[in-house]
Design an enzyme around this catalytic site. Structure first.
Site, PDB file in Angstrom:
ATOM      1  N   HIS A   1       0.898  -1.063  -0.077  1.00 55.26           N
ATOM      2  CA  HIS A   1      -0.046  -0.187   0.133  1.00 55.26           C
ATOM      3  C   HIS A   1       0.928   1.207   0.026  1.00 55.26           C
ATOM      4  CE1 HIS A   1       0.599  -0.566   4.198  1.00 55.26           C
ATOM      5  NE2 HIS A   1       0.272   0.327   4.509  1.00 55.26           N
TER       6      HIS A   1
ATOM      7  N   HIS B   1       1.150   4.088   1.977  1.00 55.80           N
ATOM      8  CA  HIS B   1       1.680   4.689   3.171  1.00 55.80           C
ATOM      9  C   HIS B   1       3.466   4.736   3.105  1.00 55.80           C
ATOM     10  CE1 HIS B   1      -1.867   3.804   5.735  1.00 55.80           C
ATOM     11  NE2 HIS B   1      -2.051   4.840   5.139  1.00 55.80           N
TER      12      HIS B   1
ATOM     13  N   ASP C   1       5.492   4.650   5.312  1.00 58.01           N
ATOM     14  CA  ASP C   1       6.616   3.446   5.808  1.00 58.01           C
ATOM     15  C   ASP C   1       6.572   2.240   5.192  1.00 58.01           C
ATOM     16  OD1 ASP C   1       4.020   3.274   6.673  1.00 58.01           O
ATOM     17  OD2 ASP C   1       4.438   1.905   8.329  1.00 58.01           O
ATOM     18  N   HIS C   2       5.850   2.244   4.079  1.00 57.54           N
ATOM     19  CA  HIS C   2       6.009   1.001   3.114  1.00 57.54           C
ATOM     20  C   HIS C   2       6.614   1.334   1.613  1.00 57.54           C
ATOM     21  CE1 HIS C   2       3.422  -1.442   6.014  1.00 57.54           C
ATOM     22  NE2 HIS C   2       3.223  -0.392   6.378  1.00 57.54           N
TER      23      HIS C   2
ATOM     24  N   HIS D   1      -7.526  -1.019   5.634  1.00 58.41           N
ATOM     25  CA  HIS D   1      -6.377  -0.296   6.241  1.00 58.41           C
ATOM     26  C   HIS D   1      -6.423   1.084   5.124  1.00 58.41           C
ATOM     27  CE1 HIS D   1      -2.792   1.084   8.299  1.00 58.41           C
ATOM     28  NE2 HIS D   1      -2.185   1.158   7.229  1.00 58.41           N
TER      29      HIS D   1
ATOM     30  N   ASP E   1      -0.209  -4.008   6.181  1.00 64.57           N
ATOM     31  CA  ASP E   1      -0.874  -3.689   7.473  1.00 64.57           C
ATOM     32  C   ASP E   1      -2.137  -4.156   7.569  1.00 64.57           C
ATOM     33  OD1 ASP E   1       1.509  -2.220   7.937  1.00 64.57           O
ATOM     34  OD2 ASP E   1       0.691  -0.357   7.715  1.00 64.57           O
TER      35      ASP E   1
ATOM     36  N   HIS F   1       4.700  -4.833  10.266  1.00 61.63           N
ATOM     37  CA  HIS F   1       5.072  -4.213  11.557  1.00 61.63           C
ATOM     38  C   HIS F   1       5.572  -5.206  12.543  1.00 61.63           C
ATOM     39  CE1 HIS F   1       4.601  -0.058  10.555  1.00 61.63           C
ATOM     40  NE2 HIS F   1       3.664  -0.581   9.887  1.00 61.63           N
TER      41      HIS F   1
HETATM   42 FE    FE Z   1       2.650   0.662   8.295  1.00 58.31          FE
HETATM   43 ZN    ZN Z   2      -0.055   1.531   6.610  1.00 60.74          ZN
END
Ligand code: FE
Ligand code: ZN
Length: 239
Positions: A54, A56, A58-59, A112, A131, A169
């Site tokens: 996805h 985001h 942090d990905h 999400h 996530d 995570h």
């Molecule tokens: Fe994440």
């Molecule tokens: Zn995420």
């Protein structure tokens, strides 16, 4: 096919899927480029594909730098083509993505985010769930609905029980407290928590988990219906 777990940022995991026959690899959700580059350089791996679950940060945070350095292709959901940086190859629900010796089925699993996908390497029985499904938890519902998240989790639940789950995570210990609070008599859960603590004490990831473990221990997968699921999700947001 070998999986290498790369710690990123505070509690993210990127995963290298390495084809040992020719030392080529995909990386799933590189939060940042540096730890991935370090591993790839040290082990003389040819990084060819970036698989994003996805959009985001942090990905996808490492997409730009990794693509610039290795000229790899970025794969992501067609509906997220305008928000996954550097995306080259668009995939959709139920499609088989196949390149070199890599082969994965795409599951569109919104909740999400609206464009969240999972990569199921069905021959190896491994799924990268980003996530959406965590060990002993599930992702927060940011863009989708409770119904979407519930049905996304139910799709994953249909896979073979021995499937290994690689999520975005290291939230397992924190998640386990919530599971225990809502399922205090679950002996399998208690048993899993002992193992989780042991791994973390030795500075090891608690990932992968298995679908079987999650079905037995993850309260979100044990939810009977959408009402029950939504209630748990709300409780977890304020836990
Ligand atoms: Fe994440
Ligand atoms: Zn995420």
């Amino acid at each position: 096919m070998k999986i290498e777990i790369i710690k990123c940022l505070k509690d993210n995991y990127a995963y290298l899927i390495i084809d040992e026959k020719n030392q080529t690899a995909c990386v799933v959700d590189p939060s940042e480029a540096k730890p991935v580059i370090n591993f790839v350089e040290k082990n003389k791996i040819n990084l060819k594909y970036i698989l994003n679950t996805h959009h985001h940060y942090d990905h996808v945070g490492g997409n730009f730098e990794l693509k610039k350095k290795y000229n790899c292709n970025v794969i992501g959901f067609i509906g997220d083509k305008d928000r996954i940086p550097e995306i080259d190859i668009f995939v959709e629900d139920n499609q088989i993505w196949k390149e070199d010796n890599f082969e994965a089925k795409i599951y569109h699993i919104p909740g999400h985010t609206t464009g969240h996908i999972a990569y199921h390497f069905f021959k190896e029985k491994k799924i990268f769930t980003g996530d959406t499904l965590f060990s002993l938890g599930c992702g927060r519902i940011f863009e989708g609905t409770y119904e979407q998240m519930f049905s996304s989790l139910n799709r994953i639940k249909e896979l073979p029980k021995e499937t290994e789950i690689y999520c975005g995570h290291e939230y397992t210990l924190e998640n386990s407290n919530f599971c225990l609070a809502n399922d205090s008599k679950n002996l399998k859960l208690k048993d899993k928590i002992v193992k989780i603590k042991k791994k973390l004490k030795n500075n090891l990831p608690t990932i992968p988990t298995t679908l079987n473990d999650e079905i037995e221990c993850n309260v979100f997968l044990k939810a009977k219906d959408i009402m029950n699921f939504s209630k748990l999700r709300d409780l977890k947001d304020n836990f």
